[in-house]
Design a protein around this motif. Structure first.
Motif, PDB file in Angstrom:
ATOM      1  N   ILE A  38       0.831  -1.249   0.097  1.00 51.58           N
ATOM      2  CA  ILE A  38       0.010  -0.120   0.091  1.00 51.58           C
ATOM      3  C   ILE A  38       0.729   1.319   0.112  1.00 51.58           C
ATOM      4  O   ILE A  38       0.616   2.317  -0.742  1.00 51.58           O
ATOM      5  N   ILE A  39       1.831   1.469   0.762  1.00 45.03           N
ATOM      6  CA  ILE A  39       2.780   2.404   0.983  1.00 45.03           C
ATOM      7  C   ILE A  39       4.232   1.886   0.275  1.00 45.03           C
ATOM      8  O   ILE A  39       4.765   0.884   0.624  1.00 45.03           O
ATOM      9  N   GLU A  79      -2.161  10.653  -1.536  1.00 47.19           N
ATOM     10  CA  GLU A  79      -1.244   9.677  -1.395  1.00 47.19           C
ATOM     11  C   GLU A  79      -1.780   8.827   0.030  1.00 47.19           C
ATOM     12  O   GLU A  79      -2.371   9.290   0.971  1.00 47.19           O
ATOM     13  N   TRP A  80      -1.394   7.598   0.190  1.00 49.36           N
ATOM     14  CA  TRP A  80      -1.564   6.756   1.322  1.00 49.36           C
ATOM     15  C   TRP A  80      -0.697   7.097   2.470  1.00 49.36           C
ATOM     16  O   TRP A  80       0.571   7.127   2.281  1.00 49.36           O
ATOM     17  N   LYS A  82       0.232   6.168   6.953  1.00 46.90           N
ATOM     18  CA  LYS A  82      -0.222   5.389   7.923  1.00 46.90           C
ATOM     19  C   LYS A  82       0.138   6.558   9.371  1.00 46.90           C
ATOM     20  O   LYS A  82       1.082   7.202   9.367  1.00 46.90           O
ATOM     21  N   MET A  87      -4.290   3.284   8.366  1.00 47.37           N
ATOM     22  CA  MET A  87      -4.148   3.749   6.996  1.00 47.37           C
ATOM     23  C   MET A  87      -5.214   4.919   6.680  1.00 47.37           C
ATOM     24  O   MET A  87      -6.334   5.070   7.253  1.00 47.37           O
ATOM     25  N   CYS A  88      -4.635   5.938   5.960  1.00 41.31           N
ATOM     26  CA  CYS A  88      -5.429   7.032   5.605  1.00 41.31           C
ATOM     27  C   CYS A  88      -5.131   7.586   4.578  1.00 41.31           C
ATOM     28  O   CYS A  88      -3.887   7.538   4.073  1.00 41.31           O
ATOM     29  N   LEU A  89      -5.959   8.262   3.632  1.00 41.02           N
ATOM     30  CA  LEU A  89      -5.775   8.724   2.102  1.00 41.02           C
ATOM     31  C   LEU A  89      -5.798  10.381   2.467  1.00 41.02           C
ATOM     32  O   LEU A  89      -6.748  10.902   2.792  1.00 41.02           O
ATOM     33  N   LEU A 138      -9.237  -1.106   3.180  1.00 40.25           N
ATOM     34  CA  LEU A 138      -9.077   0.475   2.953  1.00 40.25           C
ATOM     35  C   LEU A 138     -10.303   1.263   2.488  1.00 40.25           C
ATOM     36  O   LEU A 138     -10.237   2.383   2.350  1.00 40.25           O
TER      37      LEU A 138
END
Length: 205
Positions: A38-39, A79-80, A82, A87-89, A138
């Motif tokens: 994810i990142i 962007e993703w 943490k 997890m945060c957008l 997500l």
């Protein structure tokens, strides 16, 4: 001038409906389409005022520090991240500045970015569907929208809630601040001479 008329129509009309056929997805980064992490993962969404086509660039090799000049356009960058092991957008929109004259257009651009944010999020969900298929959690990640402006009033961060709900339009008090009031009131506000004067400066952005 034609571009301005289109933007004004977007402001006064209903939010743009997402159409998958108008979205082009570009992958940057080796084996990104098979990448299960994810990142890091960055999205750049650009649009064409004339055709309404969207281009979503998905990358695991680009970060915001490398995107010099993105803020001179109407692109939206996300962007993703943490945060506290969650997890945060993070979504970034460039509203105005540093030229004081451009701040006159800040309200105009803030309204458009806010109104079209569900379209942006739907484009991300559709364009990166493989990632969300592998990581369905997500869909419940929080979306934080950063509006960048030299004006203190519009230089702000808003939490839009879980991604899945935010893509359908924010829940609860999703319109606040200068957006408070009915949609009819908003349209009337933007027909006033002062607001038209402000909107003309959007051409400089």
């Amino acid at each position: 001038m034609y571009s301005y008329h289109l933007k004004a129509a977007r402001l006064l009309g209903p939010p743009t409906r997402f159409e998958a056929s108008k979205l082009k997805v570009v992958f940057l980064g080796e084996e990104l389409h098979k990448y299960s992490g994810i990142i890091p993962r960055t999205y750049i969404l650009s649009h064409c005022d004339f055709t309404a086509n969207l281009t979503l660039t998905i990358s695991n090799v680009i970060n915001l520090d490398q995107l010099n000049g993105w803020y001179n356009k109407d692109d939206v960058v996300a962007e993703w991240k943490k945060v506290n092991d969650e997890m945060c957008l993070h979504v970034h929109c460039y509203v105005s500045g540093p030229n004081p004259l451009l701040d006159l257009a800040a309200e105009f651009r803030y309204h458009i970015f806010s109104k079209e944010m569900p379209l942006v999020l739907k484009a991300v969900l559709h364009g990166d569907s493989e990632l969300f298929g592998e990581h369905p959690e997500l869909l419940h990640a929080l979306v934080r929208v950063y509006f960048h402006s030299s004006s203190r009033k519009y230089n702000r961060t808003e939490c839009w809630g879980p991604l899945k709900k935010a893509a359908e339009g924010r829940q609860g008090d999703h319109i606040h601040g200068l957006l408070s009031g009915s949609e009819d009131g908003l349209r009337q506000k933007w027909r006033s001479p002062i607001s038209i004067f402000q909107a003309l400066f959007a051409l400089l952005l």
